[in-house]
Design an enzyme around this catalytic site. Sequence first.
Site, PDB file in Angstrom:
ATOM      1  N   THR A 122       0.891  -1.224  -0.031  1.00 44.54           N
ATOM      2  CA  THR A 122       0.000  -0.017  -0.119  1.00 44.54           C
ATOM      3  C   THR A 122       1.041   1.366   0.033  1.00 44.54           C
ATOM      4  O   THR A 122       0.712   2.239  -0.658  1.00 44.54           O
ATOM      5  CB  THR A 122      -1.124  -0.031   1.270  1.00 44.54           C
ATOM      6  OG1 THR A 122      -1.894  -1.202   1.168  1.00 44.54           O
ATOM      7  CG2 THR A 122      -1.674   1.404   1.515  1.00 44.54           C
ATOM      8  N   GLN A 229       0.553  -9.629  -5.224  1.00 46.87           N
ATOM      9  CA  GLN A 229       0.039 -10.932  -5.440  1.00 46.87           C
ATOM     10  C   GLN A 229       0.752 -11.734  -6.309  1.00 46.87           C
ATOM     11  O   GLN A 229       0.647 -12.988  -6.438  1.00 46.87           O
ATOM     12  CB  GLN A 229      -1.335 -10.923  -6.055  1.00 46.87           C
ATOM     13  CG  GLN A 229      -2.241 -10.087  -4.934  1.00 46.87           C
ATOM     14  CD  GLN A 229      -2.610 -11.088  -3.736  1.00 46.87           C
ATOM     15  OE1 GLN A 229      -2.399 -12.014  -3.722  1.00 46.87           O
ATOM     16  NE2 GLN A 229      -3.416 -10.442  -2.875  1.00 46.87           N
ATOM     17  N   SER A 249       5.109  -6.992  -1.355  1.00 49.60           N
ATOM     18  CA  SER A 249       4.572  -7.207  -0.101  1.00 49.60           C
ATOM     19  C   SER A 249       5.228  -8.335   0.455  1.00 49.60           C
ATOM     20  O   SER A 249       5.444  -9.264  -0.137  1.00 49.60           O
ATOM     21  CB  SER A 249       3.131  -7.196  -0.121  1.00 49.60           C
ATOM     22  OG  SER A 249       2.543  -7.686   1.286  1.00 49.60           O
ATOM     23  N   HIS A 251       3.945 -10.146   3.375  1.00 47.08           N
ATOM     24  CA  HIS A 251       3.156 -11.224   4.142  1.00 47.08           C
ATOM     25  C   HIS A 251       2.342 -11.853   2.929  1.00 47.08           C
ATOM     26  O   HIS A 251       1.764 -12.756   3.494  1.00 47.08           O
ATOM     27  CB  HIS A 251       2.338 -10.421   5.018  1.00 47.08           C
ATOM     28  CG  HIS A 251       1.034  -9.815   4.475  1.00 47.08           C
ATOM     29  ND1 HIS A 251      -0.126 -10.112   4.430  1.00 47.08           N
ATOM     30  CD2 HIS A 251       1.121  -8.510   3.810  1.00 47.08           C
ATOM     31  CE1 HIS A 251      -0.917  -9.067   3.866  1.00 47.08           C
ATOM     32  NE2 HIS A 251      -0.124  -8.092   3.726  1.00 47.08           N
ATOM     33  N   THR A 289      13.259   4.203  10.454  1.00 46.06           N
ATOM     34  CA  THR A 289      14.194   3.345  10.594  1.00 46.06           C
ATOM     35  C   THR A 289      13.650   2.054  10.047  1.00 46.06           C
ATOM     36  O   THR A 289      12.507   1.531   9.997  1.00 46.06           O
ATOM     37  CB  THR A 289      14.097   2.969  12.307  1.00 46.06           C
ATOM     38  OG1 THR A 289      14.617   4.138  12.929  1.00 46.06           O
ATOM     39  CG2 THR A 289      15.032   1.842  12.647  1.00 46.06           C
ATOM     40  N   CYS A 375     -19.567  -6.277   2.548  1.00 42.64           N
ATOM     41  CA  CYS A 375     -20.600  -5.915   3.347  1.00 42.64           C
ATOM     42  C   CYS A 375     -20.408  -4.571   4.095  1.00 42.64           C
ATOM     43  O   CYS A 375     -19.311  -3.914   4.490  1.00 42.64           O
ATOM     44  CB  CYS A 375     -20.636  -6.642   4.734  1.00 42.64           C
ATOM     45  SG  CYS A 375     -21.179  -8.356   4.349  1.00 42.64           S
TER      46      CYS A 375
END
Length: 451
Positions: A122, A229, A249, A251, A289, A375
Site C-alpha cells: 500500500t 500477489q 509485499s 506477507h 528506521t 458488506c
Amino acid sequence: MATAKHLSVLRRALPTGRLLSTAAAATAAPPRAEEAAEDVISMKGVRISGRPLYLDMQATTPVDPRVLDAMLPFYLSRFGNPHSRTHLYGWESDAAVEAARSQVAALVGANPKEIFFTSGATESNNISIKGVMHFYRDKRRHVVTTQTEHKCVLDSCRHLQQEGFEVSYLPVRPDGLVDLDRLAAAIRPDTGLVSVMAINNEIGVVQPLEDIGRICKEKGVPFHTDAAQALGKIPIDVEKMGIGLMSLSGHKIYGPKGVGALYLRRRPRIRVEPQMSGGGQERGIRSGTVPTPLVVGMGAACEIAMEEMDYDGRRIAALQERLLDGIRSRLDGVVINGSVEHRYPGNLNISFAYVEGESLLMGLKEVAVSSGSACTSASLEPSYVLRALGVDEDMAHTSIRFGIGRFTTKAEIDRAIELTVKQVEKLREMSPLYEMVKEGIDLKSIQWAQH
C-alpha cells in the site's frame, strides 16, 4: 518443503491445543476427548470446534518456519539499528538489510540499488502513483489505470484527481484482462504513469505485463505494477517486462506483515517525490528506521520463493484442479470468475448460482475463505472487480475466493469440497429460484411484480 525442524518451530509458537491449518497440524496426534471439548472456539457469534481450514492465501500467508528462523536473531541478539554507524550492532544489522535487499532484487531481476524497503505494498503504491505525478507535475498531468486495481491504487488516483490531475480508468474485458489497444489509445502526451496490477487479488488473472511494458516504452511513459500477489508466484523480470516501478509485499509470500518494497528503475532513471518526511533513510525515498527483522524475513521469503516457485506452482495447480473438479462433479451452476487460461492457480474465484452469498459464507464457518462481496452497514454490495467484468449482480453476490498456498494439503482441499457442496446443496434446497430452474423455467423471462 518444510522439515520436521521447521514444523517443531510452528508447534512451539502456538498456544497449547491450538494448531495451524497447515501441514504442521496434519503431523500432530488427534486430541483426546477432554481436549476436544476445550477446543471449541467462540468469536463474533460463531462457535466452531477447532480452528477452520485456511484457504484465504490472497489475504495473507503464514510465515514460513525458515523465514522465522532467519528473523529471530535480529529480535534477540542482533537487535541493532541498521542506521547506527559507530558500532558492531549497527554494522551487522546494516549488512543484514543489504543482504535482504539483494535477495528481493534477485527474485525480480533488479539491481539491489533499485529496491527500497517500505511498510508494505500500500505504501509502495502511494509512493509510486503520487510520488511520480508530484515530481513531474509541471509536464505530466494524466494517469492511466484500470477499474479492477487494488483499492489503494484507485484511492491514490482519486486523491490526484482532487489535486487537479486527470485519470483514465480503463474497463477490462469479461475475462478480466486489459484491452491492449484501448490502453495504447488512452496514453496521451501528458500521461505521466500507467498503473496495471500484475495479478488481481480478487480473481487471480495475470495481466500481459510484457506487452504493457512494451507499449509504455514506445510511448515514453513509466509503467507501474502492483505485484503484491505476483511476487514469488510467477516469474518476474523487470527488464524484460519493461517495468519502471513495482510494489511488493512481504506477507503475501510467507514473510512477515508490516514490510514491503518498492522497485524504482535507475536507468533510465525514474524520480519520485517522497511521501514521508524524516531522517532520509532508504536514500531519501522512504524515511524511518528500517525494521531489520522484518526486512530479513522478506529477504528470506524471496530467496525461498526463488528456489521453490516451480515446485509450489505445480503443486498448487494440482490442488486447484482437485478443488474445482471436486465441486463441479457434484454441483451445477458453478462459474469461474476471470480468465481460466491467464490466471494464477492459487486464486480460484467461483460463483454458485441460486445461492445467497452471505448465507453461503456464514455456513462455511469451518473454512476460512473470502467473498467477492463487501458488506456495508446498509447493504450487501457486489465486488467492484466482478462488476467491472460484467458479472450479473446475482452471481457477483455468490462469489467465493479460495486461496491455495504452499502449506495447503490434499486433506484440506477434500474437506473444503465436502463442506462447500453440503452448504450449497442445503441453501439450494431452500431456494424457490433453484426449484423453478429445475422445472425448466427461464428466470430471465419472468416479469417480477413490484410491490
